[in-house]
Structures are given as C-alpha cells and as structure tokens.
Design a protein around this motif. Structure first.
Motif, PDB file in Angstrom:
ATOM      1  N   ARG A 128      49.068  42.310  33.852  1.00 51.13           N
ATOM      2  CA  ARG A 128      49.210  41.199  33.683  1.00 51.13           C
ATOM      3  C   ARG A 128      49.623  40.558  32.900  1.00 51.13           C
ATOM      4  NH1 ARG A 128      45.874  39.194  38.872  1.00 51.13           N
ATOM      5  NH2 ARG A 128      47.297  38.901  40.136  1.00 51.13           N
ATOM      6  N   ASP A 129      48.133  40.030  32.170  1.00 51.05           N
ATOM      7  CA  ASP A 129      48.495  39.948  30.636  1.00 51.05           C
ATOM      8  C   ASP A 129      49.225  41.324  30.058  1.00 51.05           C
ATOM      9  OD1 ASP A 129      47.410  38.063  31.176  1.00 51.05           O
ATOM     10  OD2 ASP A 129      45.106  39.175  30.758  1.00 51.05           O
ATOM     11  N   MET A 130      49.468  42.292  29.770  1.00 46.36           N
ATOM     12  CA  MET A 130      50.420  43.097  29.354  1.00 46.36           C
ATOM     13  C   MET A 130      51.701  43.136  29.999  1.00 46.36           C
ATOM     14  SD  MET A 130      47.889  46.939  29.954  1.00 46.36           S
ATOM     15  CE  MET A 130      49.209  48.063  29.464  1.00 46.36           C
ATOM     16  N   GLY A 131      52.119  42.101  30.890  1.00 52.28           N
ATOM     17  CA  GLY A 131      53.440  42.063  31.427  1.00 52.28           C
ATOM     18  C   GLY A 131      54.625  42.730  32.455  1.00 52.28           C
ATOM     19  N   ILE A 132      52.989  43.820  33.285  1.00 46.21           N
ATOM     20  CA  ILE A 132      53.755  44.728  34.205  1.00 46.21           C
ATOM     21  C   ILE A 132      53.419  43.536  35.328  1.00 46.21           C
ATOM     22  CG2 ILE A 132      53.273  46.399  35.783  1.00 46.21           C
ATOM     23  CD1 ILE A 132      51.688  47.299  33.184  1.00 46.21           C
ATOM     24  N   ASP A 133      54.985  43.900  35.546  1.00 43.00           N
ATOM     25  CA  ASP A 133      54.974  43.314  37.280  1.00 43.00           C
ATOM     26  C   ASP A 133      54.030  43.366  38.254  1.00 43.00           C
ATOM     27  OD1 ASP A 133      55.784  40.875  39.188  1.00 43.00           O
ATOM     28  OD2 ASP A 133      57.903  41.420  39.287  1.00 43.00           O
ATOM     29  N   ILE A 134      52.777  43.433  38.950  1.00 45.28           N
ATOM     30  CA  ILE A 134      51.513  43.249  40.122  1.00 45.28           C
ATOM     31  C   ILE A 134      52.061  42.681  41.040  1.00 45.28           C
ATOM     32  CG2 ILE A 134      50.389  44.189  38.235  1.00 45.28           C
ATOM     33  CD1 ILE A 134      48.669  41.801  39.352  1.00 45.28           C
ATOM     34  N   GLY A 135      53.463  41.801  40.993  1.00 48.56           N
ATOM     35  CA  GLY A 135      53.568  41.017  42.658  1.00 48.56           C
ATOM     36  C   GLY A 135      52.515  39.993  43.149  1.00 48.56           C
ATOM     37  N   MET A 136      51.950  40.264  44.434  1.00 47.59           N
ATOM     38  CA  MET A 136      50.998  39.990  44.862  1.00 47.59           C
ATOM     39  C   MET A 136      49.454  39.826  44.067  1.00 47.59           C
ATOM     40  SD  MET A 136      50.794  39.515  48.724  1.00 47.59           S
ATOM     41  CE  MET A 136      51.417  38.067  49.647  1.00 47.59           C
ATOM     42  N   GLY A 137      49.062  40.693  44.054  1.00 53.99           N
ATOM     43  CA  GLY A 137      48.201  41.390  43.237  1.00 53.99           C
ATOM     44  C   GLY A 137      46.846  41.524  44.284  1.00 53.99           C
ATOM     45  N   LYS A 138      47.422  41.097  45.109  1.00 54.16           N
ATOM     46  CA  LYS A 138      46.038  40.513  46.247  1.00 54.16           C
ATOM     47  C   LYS A 138      45.413  42.339  46.594  1.00 54.16           C
ATOM     48  CE  LYS A 138      45.815  38.687  50.804  1.00 54.16           C
ATOM     49  NZ  LYS A 138      46.452  37.925  51.895  1.00 54.16           N
ATOM     50  N   ILE A 139      43.887  42.283  46.916  1.00 55.35           N
ATOM     51  CA  ILE A 139      43.312  43.142  46.793  1.00 55.35           C
ATOM     52  C   ILE A 139      42.785  42.941  48.984  1.00 55.35           C
ATOM     53  CG2 ILE A 139      40.709  44.192  46.304  1.00 55.35           C
ATOM     54  CD1 ILE A 139      41.213  42.905  43.617  1.00 55.35           C
TER      55      ILE A 139
END
Length: 312
Positions: free
Chosen positions: A92-103
C-alpha cells in the motif's frame, strides 16, 4: 493420502496478484493458486463450487482477485499472517492498489485444492500460433499451430494471465533456432516449453519453489521437449554460461534487482524479456535496465501489466 493443509488467502485486485504471490513465495509455501476474474474464460453455472466459493461478487465485488497459498499443518499460522499483513501494508505504501487486502485462512484437503479448479481452465490461443491446452482437453491443431500441453498443478503459469501471454508473444516474435534460453521463475514450465517448441536448442528453467519444479518437470516430459532442463534453485547458483534470451515473468522489484547482474548471463546483443510489471513501475524498470547497459527494444501492455524486451 488426502493430506490436510492450511490455506491462507488474500482478497485483492488483479494488479496486485504478482507482488502478493511474491510475498507468499518468500515464505515456506507448498503451493500457490490464483483466481483472477480477468482470466476466467468460463464461469460456473448454478451454485458456486469450492473453487469459486470466494468469488461471490455480492461479498467481494466483481473486481476481486484471490491469491491462495498452502502451508503445512505444522507451520505457525499466526506468524505467517502477521508477516503477510506487514508486507501488504508495504505494498500500500508503494502505491499498489491491493483492493480489500483481506487475509483469510482455513483448512482444506489436498485433493480439493489440487484438482477442483481444472474444469475452468480451457484451451487458449496466444499470439499467432501458440496453443496452450490443458492435458485433459481434446484439441486438433490447425496448420502451423504449436500446441503446449499443460497441467500447472499448483505452480503459477497457465498461460491465461496477461503477463504470461505477453512473454509468450515476445518469445514467438524473437526466438530463433539454436538460441539458448534461460527461464527464471519457470513456474509450470510454460515459457521454457514454448521456447523449446519455437526452436530454441537448449532451455534451462529455474525456480526456487520445489512444487513448481516438480510440476514443470512433469510438463516438460509430457510435451517431449528433451532439450529443456528444469532446475531447483537460484539462477546464479545453478546455471553456468550465457543465454541468447533470458525470460523472467516475476515482479517489477525482482526485475529491477535482476537488471543489475543479469547481463552477465546474456550473450552480446542477447535479449532480456521481463514481465509481471505493473504499469506504475514501468518507468522505474526501464530506467534500471538502461542504467545497467540495456537498450529498450520492445514494450507491450495488457490490462494493468507491462512486458519489456531489453537488448544487451
């Protein structure tokens, strides 16, 4: 034996699949599976099967992609999840859109995750003449078509992802007879096999993932590509000499890292084909390649992904 495994999955978006896959491969993962809505050529009808249980668009949205990894029952699940959570924050900090990012995590039986998805993996034509065919499907090739028969198992590389497609298209465009080829992060062995069937005299595929190495060796044997050798390990430790073409379908940060020394493994005027690069990283990868003595020869984009051909 129908062994039980721990399944850890991240609900994300297509553009984050490669870096998240990289997170899993930095752990002691036993296999990785990817469910990408951009790659689905046939959706199931009726109730969701196990393989598509997570693709409930009412819960996750129709742009959700899922990266699943499988760990031994003896692994420390809490530690694994903490590590993944930290790495997702870095993306996220790198600007990559990971969407939900739910584990999410649960326990599954081996026969489920190894086989259930196969009925949705279909024969695909890539480029001008390359046909990627699941081993369990029937297909009659047309004139000049090159058929690659594949069972990726749990290794990355079915041919349907944009990054793999672009690599195949570039191999079809640039491979010459008698070329020596290195395939870094060979996964299912798909790119190594394609290179061999396009006329390369020798192809060496390397991967750090033992599951991928096993899958690739089986696929090489099934395709009768005797000039392909699959090796477990790191390129710099297990491969000698230079190649005319090096292909790496990995992630942008690894391509940048490779650019600093991969020239030592490429013949003069040879090519470095790289993919797994999200669009936001395109310029950074190109600059790294140029700084390390490469000329940008060709670039292609599909969806959120970029593939680059650089010449030494």
């Amino acid at each position: 034996m129908n062994r039980e495994w721990i399944e850890v999955k991240v609900i994300t978006k297509s553009e984050a699949i490669e870096p998240i896959t990289g997170i899993f491969y930095s752990l002691d993962v036993k296999g990785v599976a990817i469910e990408d809505p951009n790659d689905i050529t046939e959706r199931p009808s009726g109730p969701f099967t196990w393989d598509y249980a997570d693709y409930n668009i009412f819960e996750y949205g129709n742009e959700a992609a899922i990266v699943k990894a499988y760990f031994s029952n003896e692994d420390n699940l809490e530690e694994i999840i903490r590590f993944i959570d930290t790495k997702l924050a870095e993306l996220r900090d790198m600007g990559i859109d990971i969407g939900m990012g739910k584990i999410l995590s649960n326990k599954v039986l081996e026969q489920d995750w190894a086989n259930a998805w196969k009925k949705y993996y279909k024969t695909t034509k890539i480029g001008n003449n390359i046909i990627i065919k699941p081993r369990w499907e029937e297909y009659t090739p047309k004139q000049n078509e090159i058929v690659v028969e594949l069972d990726p198992g749990m290794a990355f590389g079915t041919g349907t992802h944009e990054t793999t497609m672009m690599c195949i298209e570039f191999l079809e465009k640039y491979i010459k007879e008698e070329d020596r080829v290195f395939d870094i992060g060979t996964g299912s062995g798909i790119l190594a096999i394609v290179a061999a069937k396009l006329g390369a005299s020798e192809v060496i595929g390397v991967d750090l993932d033992e599951v991928a190495v096993d899958a690739a060796k089986i696929n090489v044997q099934y395709n009768k590509t005797k000039n392909v050798k699959i090796i477990h390990g790191n390129l710099v430790d297990v491969v000698e000499g230079r190649a005319d073409v090096v292909v790496a379908n990995i992630i942008a940060d690894v391509v940048i890292y490779l650019s600093s020394f991969i020239g030592n493994y490429i013949n003069d005027n040879g090519l470095f084909i790289s993919s797994g690069i999200i669009k936001d990283k395109k310029q950074e990868v190109e600059e790294a390649l140029k700084q390390n003595g490469f000329k940008i020869k060709d670039v292609n984009e599909k969806g959120e992904w970029v593939a680059i051909v650089a010449q030494k």
